[in-house]
Design a protein around this motif. Structure first.
Motif, PDB file in Angstrom:
ATOM      1  N   VAL A   9       0.858  -1.192   0.000  1.00  0.00           N
ATOM      2  CA  VAL A   9       0.000   0.000   0.000  1.00  0.00           C
ATOM      3  C   VAL A   9       0.892   1.240   0.000  1.00  0.00           C
ATOM      4  O   VAL A   9       1.751   1.391   0.868  1.00  0.00           O
ATOM      5  N   GLY A  10       0.655   2.113  -0.972  1.00  0.00           N
ATOM      6  CA  GLY A  10       1.527   3.268  -1.167  1.00  0.00           C
ATOM      7  C   GLY A  10       2.503   2.987  -2.287  1.00  0.00           C
ATOM      8  O   GLY A  10       3.697   3.272  -2.176  1.00  0.00           O
ATOM      9  N   GLY A  11       1.973   2.408  -3.363  1.00  0.00           N
ATOM     10  CA  GLY A  11       2.818   2.021  -4.495  1.00  0.00           C
ATOM     11  C   GLY A  11       3.544   3.186  -5.130  1.00  0.00           C
ATOM     12  O   GLY A  11       4.581   3.009  -5.768  1.00  0.00           O
ATOM     13  N   GLY A  12       3.011   4.406  -4.952  1.00  0.00           N
ATOM     14  CA  GLY A  12       3.639   5.582  -5.534  1.00  0.00           C
ATOM     15  C   GLY A  12       4.668   6.238  -4.645  1.00  0.00           C
ATOM     16  O   GLY A  12       5.186   7.313  -4.979  1.00  0.00           O
ATOM     17  N   SER A  13       5.007   5.607  -3.520  1.00  0.00           N
ATOM     18  CA  SER A  13       5.985   6.181  -2.593  1.00  0.00           C
ATOM     19  C   SER A  13       7.382   6.173  -3.197  1.00  0.00           C
ATOM     20  O   SER A  13       7.754   5.258  -3.946  1.00  0.00           O
ATOM     21  N   THR A  14       8.186   7.167  -2.824  1.00  0.00           N
ATOM     22  CA  THR A  14       9.576   7.190  -3.275  1.00  0.00           C
ATOM     23  C   THR A  14      10.386   6.046  -2.669  1.00  0.00           C
ATOM     24  O   THR A  14      11.477   5.731  -3.146  1.00  0.00           O
ATOM     25  N   TRP A  15       9.867   5.433  -1.605  1.00  0.00           N
ATOM     26  CA  TRP A  15      10.552   4.292  -0.997  1.00  0.00           C
ATOM     27  C   TRP A  15      10.257   2.982  -1.727  1.00  0.00           C
ATOM     28  O   TRP A  15      10.947   1.982  -1.528  1.00  0.00           O
ATOM     29  N   ILE A  36       1.074  -7.229  -5.410  1.00  0.00           N
ATOM     30  CA  ILE A  36       0.187  -6.187  -5.943  1.00  0.00           C
ATOM     31  C   ILE A  36       0.570  -4.864  -5.284  1.00  0.00           C
ATOM     32  O   ILE A  36       0.720  -4.785  -4.071  1.00  0.00           O
ATOM     33  N   MET A  37       0.733  -3.829  -6.098  1.00  0.00           N
ATOM     34  CA  MET A  37       0.923  -2.482  -5.589  1.00  0.00           C
ATOM     35  C   MET A  37      -0.412  -1.751  -5.648  1.00  0.00           C
ATOM     36  O   MET A  37      -1.129  -1.833  -6.647  1.00  0.00           O
ATOM     37  N   PHE A  38      -0.728  -1.012  -4.576  1.00  0.00           N
ATOM     38  CA  PHE A  38      -1.980  -0.249  -4.505  1.00  0.00           C
ATOM     39  C   PHE A  38      -1.684   1.187  -4.115  1.00  0.00           C
ATOM     40  O   PHE A  38      -0.884   1.451  -3.218  1.00  0.00           O
ATOM     41  N   ASP A  39      -2.351   2.113  -4.805  1.00  0.00           N
ATOM     42  CA  ASP A  39      -2.253   3.527  -4.452  1.00  0.00           C
ATOM     43  C   ASP A  39      -3.497   4.218  -4.985  1.00  0.00           C
ATOM     44  O   ASP A  39      -4.070   3.789  -5.988  1.00  0.00           O
ATOM     45  N   ILE A  40      -3.922   5.282  -4.298  1.00  0.00           N
ATOM     46  CA  ILE A  40      -5.077   6.036  -4.801  1.00  0.00           C
ATOM     47  C   ILE A  40      -4.662   7.024  -5.881  1.00  0.00           C
ATOM     48  O   ILE A  40      -5.508   7.541  -6.603  1.00  0.00           O
ATOM     49  N   ASP A  41      -3.345   7.279  -6.003  1.00  0.00           N
ATOM     50  CA  ASP A  41      -2.824   8.173  -7.036  1.00  0.00           C
ATOM     51  C   ASP A  41      -2.338   7.320  -8.203  1.00  0.00           C
ATOM     52  O   ASP A  41      -1.197   6.846  -8.226  1.00  0.00           O
ATOM     53  N   ILE A  47       4.170   5.229 -12.756  1.00  0.00           N
ATOM     54  CA  ILE A  47       5.586   5.435 -13.081  1.00  0.00           C
ATOM     55  C   ILE A  47       6.436   4.351 -12.421  1.00  0.00           C
ATOM     56  O   ILE A  47       7.312   3.750 -13.051  1.00  0.00           O
ATOM     57  N   ILE A  48       6.138   4.075 -11.155  1.00  0.00           N
ATOM     58  CA  ILE A  48       6.881   3.041 -10.442  1.00  0.00           C
ATOM     59  C   ILE A  48       6.429   1.655 -10.880  1.00  0.00           C
ATOM     60  O   ILE A  48       7.228   0.719 -10.972  1.00  0.00           O
ATOM     61  N   GLY A  49       5.136   1.509 -11.181  1.00  0.00           N
ATOM     62  CA  GLY A  49       4.610   0.227 -11.624  1.00  0.00           C
ATOM     63  C   GLY A  49       5.252  -0.264 -12.914  1.00  0.00           C
ATOM     64  O   GLY A  49       5.549  -1.452 -13.067  1.00  0.00           O
ATOM     65  N   GLU A  50       5.487   0.647 -13.855  1.00  0.00           N
ATOM     66  CA  GLU A  50       6.118   0.261 -15.118  1.00  0.00           C
ATOM     67  C   GLU A  50       7.587  -0.095 -14.904  1.00  0.00           C
ATOM     68  O   GLU A  50       8.116  -1.007 -15.543  1.00  0.00           O
ATOM     69  N   PHE A  51       8.244   0.623 -14.006  1.00  0.00           N
ATOM     70  CA  PHE A  51       9.601   0.243 -13.618  1.00  0.00           C
ATOM     71  C   PHE A  51       9.597  -1.167 -13.025  1.00  0.00           C
ATOM     72  O   PHE A  51      10.445  -2.006 -13.347  1.00  0.00           O
ATOM     73  N   ALA A  52       8.615  -1.447 -12.154  1.00  0.00           N
ATOM     74  CA  ALA A  52       8.538  -2.743 -11.483  1.00  0.00           C
ATOM     75  C   ALA A  52       8.366  -3.882 -12.482  1.00  0.00           C
ATOM     76  O   ALA A  52       8.959  -4.961 -12.325  1.00  0.00           O
ATOM     77  N   LYS A  53       7.560  -3.674 -13.499  1.00  0.00           N
ATOM     78  CA  LYS A  53       7.347  -4.725 -14.506  1.00  0.00           C
ATOM     79  C   LYS A  53       8.664  -5.153 -15.142  1.00  0.00           C
ATOM     80  O   LYS A  53       8.925  -6.349 -15.330  1.00  0.00           O
ATOM     81  N   GLU A 291      12.878  12.499  -4.501  1.00  0.00           N
ATOM     82  CA  GLU A 291      11.693  12.287  -5.340  1.00  0.00           C
ATOM     83  C   GLU A 291      12.025  12.439  -6.822  1.00  0.00           C
ATOM     84  O   GLU A 291      11.650  11.593  -7.644  1.00  0.00           O
ATOM     85  N   LYS A 292      12.742  13.493  -7.167  1.00  0.00           N
ATOM     86  CA  LYS A 292      13.093  13.708  -8.586  1.00  0.00           C
ATOM     87  C   LYS A 292      14.004  12.601  -9.106  1.00  0.00           C
ATOM     88  O   LYS A 292      13.829  12.117 -10.221  1.00  0.00           O
ATOM     89  N   ARG A 293      14.983  12.214  -8.281  1.00  0.00           N
ATOM     90  CA  ARG A 293      15.913  11.160  -8.701  1.00  0.00           C
ATOM     91  C   ARG A 293      15.193   9.840  -8.942  1.00  0.00           C
ATOM     92  O   ARG A 293      15.416   9.166  -9.954  1.00  0.00           O
ATOM     93  N   ILE A 294      14.331   9.478  -7.989  1.00  0.00           N
ATOM     94  CA  ILE A 294      13.640   8.186  -8.081  1.00  0.00           C
ATOM     95  C   ILE A 294      12.731   8.133  -9.296  1.00  0.00           C
ATOM     96  O   ILE A 294      12.757   7.168 -10.078  1.00  0.00           O
ATOM     97  N   PHE A 295      11.915   9.157  -9.472  1.00  0.00           N
ATOM     98  CA  PHE A 295      10.963   9.126 -10.578  1.00  0.00           C
ATOM     99  C   PHE A 295      11.660   9.261 -11.931  1.00  0.00           C
ATOM    100  O   PHE A 295      11.240   8.642 -12.914  1.00  0.00           O
TER     101      PHE A 295
END
Length: 440
Positions: A9-15, A36-41, A47-53, A291-295
């Protein structure tokens, strides 16, 4: 070896990217069938989900993975849920820090008025999320990183008193243990810590090695003579290096125990205010830095179609600790970790319903805390004032009580003055009107 279904939960976190990499690194210790990653955003998570794939295609091809904003999809048939939410995002964190500082009061993410504001925002979403999880997976272990952990833990204790599969944890004690290991030239995984306090408000009283020798005297001497740095100092922003350096100051003034780094905000609130920039706070540092580096790196990997040359700067302790906790529970390892539990006599001269942070053996049945016994007058006084602040904060949320909120902030050592407490409370109410219950 059993494999587990995990929801983050919080799939969009920088962590998150660092945690995903650690899940790959530790897949032989804590193997997953599905993640499964979940986020309301949705946009941020994608952005992170596509990296994860791409990461999993190359490093964890047997793992079933997807990301979603759908509650049922996220929580149906899961064994573990890792939670790292930030209600309001970094923009609200920036307000948490800057509003108090504009009034000459400490502005910090989890301490003082900033932590108070963040806590009142977190409670609602935490309760909703746990209800959602329990609707679809009544036996899942919920491991919670969501801050401020002390306030969140107190609120969840009241709402879910019989749910023994919610465990609130914090990585800062682990960060400190790793930093002690670096300073001593020893493996921190072999340490047996003795620790007591509240979240972000505690002390190491002993640190035993595998032969049973207490390393605390040697460690204190090294810090007093040469200062203190985090284990991952080369990856840390300047503000974190300054934070660790203050451990030496705290040790000079209070030499009994080794303090959690966050205690500096309570010991030296005026000093900390004078050394913080009210126009550029830690939130700005994170937004402009990590945040900028991670994304940017996640986007680069998605465009390149490979993560093989990706080096994401992240805190290994943060990601590995939560996995190690899950591993100890999943396979009944019985390892010792510092976690947040209801007191019930662990610290014998603190009230039983306090949510304390102590060392505990983690088994398939959850934590078995290690007794602390009586603590000294100074530490008891510090803890009881902070504990009262935390309980009054949660009272204010559930009762919609302005009076309880004012009492809470007046008790907090970073504020002290009731007039300052009222001033900052009124400003925070206005800033958080879309998140807080109405306080009357």
């Amino acid at each position: 070896m059993k494999k587990f279904n995990l929801t983050l939960v919080g799939g969009g976190s920088t962590w998150t990217p660092g945690l995903l990499q650690s899940l790959c690194k530790m897949k032989d210790r804590f193997p997953l069938k599905k993640l499964i990653m979940f986020d309301i955003d949705a946009e941020r998570q994608a952005i992170i989900g596509e990296f994860a794939k791409i990461l999993f295609r190359e490093q964890y091809p047997e793992l079933e993975f997807h990301y979603t904003t759908n509650v049922e999809e996220a929580y149906a048939d899961v064994d573990f849920v890792f939670m790292q939410m930030r209600t309001g995002g970094f923009k609200m964190r920036e307000k948490d820090e800057k509003i108090p500082l504009s009034m000459g009061i400490l502005g910090q993410e989890t301490c003082g008025p900033g932590g108070f504001a963040y806590g009142l925002r977190s409670i609602r979403d935490m309760i909703k999320t746990i209800n959602d999880i329990r609707k679809y997976s009544k036996d899942a272990w919920i491991l919670n990183y969501t801050n401020p952990a002390a306030i969140v833990a107190e609120a969840l204790r009241r709402v879910f008193p019989d749910d023994k599969r919610i465990l609130n944890i914090c990585d800062q004690p682990v960060n400190l243990l790793r930093s002690y290991g670096r300073l001593l030239g020893k493996d921190p995984n072999e340490f047996e810590p003795v620790y007591f306090g509240l979240n972000h408000f505690g002390w190491f009283t002993h640190l035993y090695d595998k032969e049973g020798k207490d390393l605390l005297p040697e460690l204190k001497k090294l810090i007093l003579e040469g200062g203190f740095k985090p284990a991952d100092a080369e990856q840390r922003d300047k503000s974190w290096l300054d934070t660790y350096a203050m451990v030496r100051d705290m040790l000079i003034d209070f030499p009994d125990y080794l303090p959690n780094t966050y205690l500096q905000y309570y010991y030296y609130p005026d000093y900390k205010v004078s050394h913080l920039d009210p126009n550029y706070t830690r939130a700005n540092e994170v937004m402009d830095g990590r945040e900028k580096r991670i994304f940017a790196e996640c986007k680069r990997v998605a465009e390149a179609g490979t993560a093989k040359d990706s080096v994401l700067v992240h805190n290994d302790a943060h990601s590995e600790f939560i996995i190690e906790v899950a591993e100890s529970i999943a396979y009944n390892k019985g390892r010792i970790y510092i976690v947040i539990v209801e007191n019930n006599g662990i610290i014998s001269n603190i009230q039983d319903d306090a949510m304390v942070e102590v060392a505990a053996v983690l088994t398939a049945n959850g934590p078995r805390p290690l007794a602390v016994g009586k603590i000294g007058t100074f530490y008891k006084g510090m803890m009881e004032a902070q504990l009262a602040y935390e309980k009054l904060t949660v009272d204010a949320y559930f009762e919609g009580s302005y009076e309880k909120a004012l009492q809470a902030l007046t008790l907090n050592r970073t504020v002290v003055s009731a007039k300052k407490a009222r001033q900052v409370l009124d400003a925070l109410i206005e800033a958080n009107k879309d998140y807080w219950p109405e306080l009357k």
